[in-house]
Design an enzyme around this catalytic site. Structure first.
Site, PDB file in Angstrom:
ATOM      1  N   HIS A 167       0.774  -1.259   0.000  1.00  0.00           N
ATOM      2  CA  HIS A 167       0.000   0.000   0.000  1.00  0.00           C
ATOM      3  C   HIS A 167       0.798   1.298   0.000  1.00  0.00           C
ATOM      4  O   HIS A 167       0.246   2.357   0.290  1.00  0.00           O
ATOM      5  CB  HIS A 167      -0.931   0.042   1.220  1.00  0.00           C
ATOM      6  CG  HIS A 167      -2.128  -0.842   1.153  1.00  0.00           C
ATOM      7  ND1 HIS A 167      -2.049  -2.208   1.138  1.00  0.00           N
ATOM      8  CD2 HIS A 167      -3.456  -0.558   1.112  1.00  0.00           C
ATOM      9  CE1 HIS A 167      -3.271  -2.719   1.100  1.00  0.00           C
ATOM     10  NE2 HIS A 167      -4.138  -1.743   1.062  1.00  0.00           N
ATOM     11  N   GLY A 218      -0.510  -1.705  -6.015  1.00  0.00           N
ATOM     12  CA  GLY A 218      -1.322  -2.884  -5.692  1.00  0.00           C
ATOM     13  C   GLY A 218      -2.721  -2.460  -5.285  1.00  0.00           C
ATOM     14  O   GLY A 218      -3.689  -3.170  -5.521  1.00  0.00           O
ATOM     15  N   HIS A 296     -11.344  -6.566  -5.991  1.00  0.00           N
ATOM     16  CA  HIS A 296     -11.629  -5.701  -4.845  1.00  0.00           C
ATOM     17  C   HIS A 296     -12.317  -4.432  -5.341  1.00  0.00           C
ATOM     18  O   HIS A 296     -11.807  -3.707  -6.196  1.00  0.00           O
ATOM     19  CB  HIS A 296     -10.290  -5.393  -4.165  1.00  0.00           C
ATOM     20  CG  HIS A 296     -10.406  -4.571  -2.931  1.00  0.00           C
ATOM     21  ND1 HIS A 296     -10.291  -3.203  -2.937  1.00  0.00           N
ATOM     22  CD2 HIS A 296     -10.626  -4.927  -1.640  1.00  0.00           C
ATOM     23  CE1 HIS A 296     -10.428  -2.741  -1.698  1.00  0.00           C
ATOM     24  NE2 HIS A 296     -10.631  -3.774  -0.897  1.00  0.00           N
ATOM     25  N   GLU A 348     -13.557  -8.547  -0.323  1.00  0.00           N
ATOM     26  CA  GLU A 348     -14.261  -7.249  -0.422  1.00  0.00           C
ATOM     27  C   GLU A 348     -14.493  -6.926  -1.892  1.00  0.00           C
ATOM     28  O   GLU A 348     -14.186  -5.830  -2.364  1.00  0.00           O
ATOM     29  CB  GLU A 348     -13.413  -6.146   0.217  1.00  0.00           C
ATOM     30  CG  GLU A 348     -12.874  -6.504   1.591  1.00  0.00           C
ATOM     31  CD  GLU A 348     -12.102  -5.388   2.274  1.00  0.00           C
ATOM     32  OE1 GLU A 348     -12.464  -5.039   3.407  1.00  0.00           O
ATOM     33  OE2 GLU A 348     -11.160  -4.857   1.671  1.00  0.00           O
ATOM     34  N   GLU A 364     -19.075  -2.297   0.587  1.00  0.00           N
ATOM     35  CA  GLU A 364     -18.292  -1.381   1.429  1.00  0.00           C
ATOM     36  C   GLU A 364     -18.609   0.089   1.119  1.00  0.00           C
ATOM     37  O   GLU A 364     -18.758   0.473  -0.049  1.00  0.00           O
ATOM     38  CB  GLU A 364     -16.798  -1.655   1.199  1.00  0.00           C
ATOM     39  CG  GLU A 364     -15.933  -0.785   2.091  1.00  0.00           C
ATOM     40  CD  GLU A 364     -14.438  -1.052   1.918  1.00  0.00           C
ATOM     41  OE1 GLU A 364     -14.058  -2.099   1.362  1.00  0.00           O
ATOM     42  OE2 GLU A 364     -13.658  -0.184   2.348  1.00  0.00           O
ATOM     43  N   CYS A 444     -10.942   2.841   6.850  1.00  0.00           N
ATOM     44  CA  CYS A 444     -10.947   3.540   5.561  1.00  0.00           C
ATOM     45  C   CYS A 444     -12.248   4.293   5.309  1.00  0.00           C
ATOM     46  O   CYS A 444     -12.255   5.365   4.695  1.00  0.00           O
ATOM     47  CB  CYS A 444     -10.710   2.543   4.433  1.00  0.00           C
ATOM     48  SG  CYS A 444     -11.719   1.058   4.564  1.00  0.00           S
ATOM     49  N   CYS A 445     -13.382   3.746   5.801  1.00  0.00           N
ATOM     50  CA  CYS A 445     -14.677   4.307   5.373  1.00  0.00           C
ATOM     51  C   CYS A 445     -15.045   5.651   6.013  1.00  0.00           C
ATOM     52  O   CYS A 445     -15.422   6.580   5.277  1.00  0.00           O
ATOM     53  CB  CYS A 445     -15.793   3.292   5.612  1.00  0.00           C
ATOM     54  SG  CYS A 445     -15.563   1.737   4.719  1.00  0.00           S
TER      55      CYS A 445
HETATM   56  O1  FUB Z   1      -6.746  -1.625   1.696  1.00  0.00           O
HETATM   57  C1  FUB Z   1      -7.061  -0.289   2.036  1.00  0.00           C
HETATM   58  C2  FUB Z   1      -8.531  -0.171   2.299  1.00  0.00           C
HETATM   59  O2  FUB Z   1      -8.885  -0.996   3.387  1.00  0.00           O
HETATM   60  C3  FUB Z   1      -9.390  -0.658   1.182  1.00  0.00           C
HETATM   61  O3  FUB Z   1      -9.691   0.302   0.236  1.00  0.00           O
HETATM   62  C4  FUB Z   1     -10.602  -1.117   1.895  1.00  0.00           C
HETATM   63  O4  FUB Z   1     -11.392  -1.968   1.118  1.00  0.00           O
HETATM   64  C5  FUB Z   1     -10.023  -1.780   3.105  1.00  0.00           C
HETATM   65  O5  FUB Z   1      -9.607  -3.070   2.807  1.00  0.00           O
HETATM   66 ZN    ZN Z   2     -13.710   1.515   3.469  1.00  0.00          ZN
END
Ligand code: FUB
Ligand code: ZN
Length: 678
Positions: A167, A218, A296, A348, A364, A444-445
């Site tokens: 990431h 990634g 994803h 996801e 999500e 993240c959300c």
């Molecule tokens: O991997 C980073 C974030 O965390 C993703 O966008 C979400 O789906 C969660 O897995």
């Molecule tokens: Zn999220």
């Protein structure tokens, strides 16, 4: 030929008027942003700690004390649980990295939301907090520009060695987006300069030139962010790097296969045995050859948004066509009625077309935020109301539902049917929570909701040289530069509850321009008043009004907004024989709090009368719809699992439906969007 494109408004061009969206933006400003700041600093009792600012401070300390190791120390042994690095002893935190590898992005999304909020509403105190946070973040940057606390703390030899999983480019992307937004909001460029230095370092490592690595993210995000950086600075190298990442993706042999520790979720969401590549990461084949939304869901949306940006800026028709195909695959085969996407919790991810289970949905929040990013970018390339319809659907339903009405708790997963007992006892549904938690280890959300809502005018309106596009009928004062003149409109609307939109031209200067007003897809009948004096044209769901706008010109649109039942395509197995209720863009649901337990025993009469009344949920007054229905009465033979068939009997009942986004604000209870149809 260049396509006619449009651009989002800057936030200084819009001032929200009292009403639905102003309330939400104020909620984000007053509740969500301060709450998230406390979260980033681990100050909320009973919530999963974030460790985010702590990691930045630790990284800064490592730099100051010259402790940044070259070799990757991996002192994480025994502490890795579910990809998250947790302290051995939470009471006694060591100077090490905690949380997910992408924990830095929590700050970046927060600062982005702060930036938008400051643009909408200057606030010296908040700006001071933000400036100090930026100091902490920038102190964690290495001389060469690299800025990712996971590697700065754990040892640099691991950096950029596993793009597939770790990431770094995702975190960079969020940092860059936050930095651009903060620069636009405040004129302060400290964070932007840091992000540019980091981007330059990335550009030294990756690119088409000989000697540079041919890697790509990634988890996509950097693609969009680099475009924003290019648009903010005018420096083409950022656009070129974004295009490089887009173009390189999926080429064979896969770059990621050369990464020593690459894991890559190869087997998640694979389509068939011949095509298992890197679908989870949308890297199974070059992006121009992709035609189905796979893998994803958040990654997919961020990639497609970046592709659309690059297609727009480079006028690349093949890329644009790939975006169209991926859009169609997403919204015509793989999207819930709530604008949610990514129907399986395994990875996801997207499942196969029309596989949209309601009670195991993953859906999500971030994926719908990403869908809105993608939709806005498609709209920028081609003003077609299909994009805005979906943007609106995802916004009013999944994204708003992702946050409690008081802004203090959040959903990550957004099911369309919930049985609390199943969430507790059925491992297949353990991800489906019946109430919103205060926060998440993987958070993240919530900050994604905050950054989207506080920048909503940038989605509600776009413009080009002579046209203002009104996509979401958001109430407020909108200004637009037309040559050397300033056009000014006051838009009054009570969306999403009423379909009347009044538009008054209140600029002192008259302007020759076009106003393009979206005719919502949910509206069957509409009429407009006061538009006679303009040249009128309807194209792809927009009503274009061209002419001279003078002070005092009043026009209005009346979009019929009546509650309406919808059914799903018959290929959606779970919804067959069922209906869902919508009013305008808002999806409704039935909750146990209004209808008692066992919602599965209800059936509704779609032809029946629908009663609307306003009712309070958690202090917010919302239109509640009561529909005619029936509840199955108990069979004559009780306590027997199976009995010979006897005609079912029902008793009449009214089924009370509330806006889906308001569900789970009255404690744990059953909920369903789809109801059996009589
Ligand atoms: O991997 C980073 C974030 O965390 C993703 O966008 C979400 O789906 C969660 O897995
Ligand atoms: Zn999220």
């Amino acid at each position: 030929m260049k396509h006619s494109v449009s651009y989002p408004l800057t936030l200084s061009q819009f001032q929200a008027s009292e009403g639905f969206w102003k309330d939400k933006m104020e909620l984000v400003r007053k509740e969500v942003i301060p709450y998230q700041w406390d979260m980033l600093n681990d100050r909320v009792e009973g919530a999963a700690p974030s460790y985010c600012m702590r990691n930045y401070k630790t990284a800064g300390k490592y730099i100051r004390e010259n402790k940044v190791e070259d070799s990757f120390s991996n002192n994480l042994e025994g502490m890795y649980r579910g990809f998250q690095v947790l302290p051995k002893d939470p009471e006694n935190l060591e100077d090490t990295f905690y949380g997910f590898v992408f924990q830095d992005s929590d700050f970046s999304k927060w600062i982005e939301a702060v930036a938008y909020s400051l643009s909408n509403h200057p606030d010296a105190e908040l700006e001071k907090i933000a400036d100090e946070a930026i100091d902490v973040v920038c102190a964690a940057q290495l001389e060469n520009g690299y800025l990712d606390t996971y590697f700065i703390i754990n040892g640099m030899s691991g950096h950029f060695q596993n793009l597939t999983d770790l990431h770094e480019l995702y975190c960079f992307g969020h940092l860059a987006e936050g930095a651009v937004a903060y620069y636009h909001a405040t004129g302060k460029d400290k964070l932007l300069k840091a992000a540019m230095r980091y981007a330059d370092y990335i550009g030294q490592c990756f690119g088409p030139e000989e000697g540079k690595r041919k890697g790509y993210p990634g988890h996509e995000e950097a693609e969009m962010a680099l475009v924003r950086m290019y648009e903010a600075t005018g420096d083409e190298k950022y656009l070129n790097l974004s295009r490089f990442f887009v173009d390189e993706r999926g080429k064979k042999p896969y770059y990621w296969d050369s990464e020593p520790s690459c894991h890559g979720f190869r087997f998640w969401a694979k389509r068939d045995e011949n095509d298992e590549g890197y679908q989870y990461h949308q890297a199974h084949r070059p992006v121009r050859e992709q035609d189905e939304a796979v893998g994803h869901a958040v990654r997919a949306m961020y990639l497609y948004s970046g592709m659309a940006d690059v297609a727009r800026l480079t006028d690349d028709e093949t890329l644009r066509e790939a975006c169209r195909k991926l859009w169609r695959s997403t919204v015509r085969e793989k999207m819930y009625i709530t604008g949610a996407i990514g129907s399986t919790h395994v990875g996801e991810a997207f499942s196969f077309p029309f596989d949209l289970p309601n009670d195991t949905a993953y859906a999500e929040t971030c994926a719908s935020v990403g869908l809105i990013f993608f939709a806005r970018r498609m709209l920028q390339m081609e003003a077609d109301s299909e994009y805005a319809d979906i943007m609106e659907k995802a916004l009013y339903n999944t994204v708003l539902g992702g946050m409690a009405l008081d802004g203090k708790s959040f959903f990550y997963v957004n099911p369309l049917e919930v049985l609390p007992q199943a969430s507790r006892k059925d491992a297949r549904k353990a991800h489906v929570l019946p109430v919103r938690p205060k926060w998440f280890g993987c958070a993240c959300c919530p900050p994604n909701i905050a950054r989207l809502i506080s920048s909503l005018p940038m989605y509600a309106y776009t413009e080009n040289e002579d046209t203002l596009f009104m996509h979401l009928h958001m109430a407020g004062k909108v200004s637009k530069q037309v040559g050397d003149k300033t056009a000014l409109f006051q838009v009054n609307s009570n969306m999403p509850w009423h379909g009347k939109v009044d538009i008054c031209y209140c600029g002192r200067e008259s302007t020759d321009m076009t106003l393009a007003v979206r005719i919502p897809g949910w509206c069957e009948k509409w009429q407009a008043e006061g538009i006679e004096k303009f040249d009128q044209r309807i194209e792809k769901g927009y009503c274009y009004l061209t002419g001279t706008w003078t002070e005092g010109t009043n026009i209005s649109f009346c979009f019929e907004m009546v509650p309406r039942f919808y059914q799903a395509d018959e290929r959606v197995r779970e919804d067959i024989g069922k209906v869902a209720l919508m009013k305008g863009p808002v999806v409704y649901c039935a909750e146990e709090a209004d209808n008692g337990k066992n919602l599965h025993l209800l059936q509704v009469i779609p032809e029946g009368e629908i009663r609307e009344e306003w009712s309070d949920i958690l202090g917010i007054t919302l239109p509640v719809l009561s529909i005619q229905g029936e509840r199955k009465t108990p069979a004559s033979t009780l306590n027997t699992l199976y009995t010979p068939y006897e005609k079912n009997t029902y008793e009449a009942t009214e089924v009370k439906m509330i806006p889906y986004f308001a569900w789970a604000n009255r404690g744990e209870n059953e909920m369903t969007v789809w109801l059996r149809q009589k």
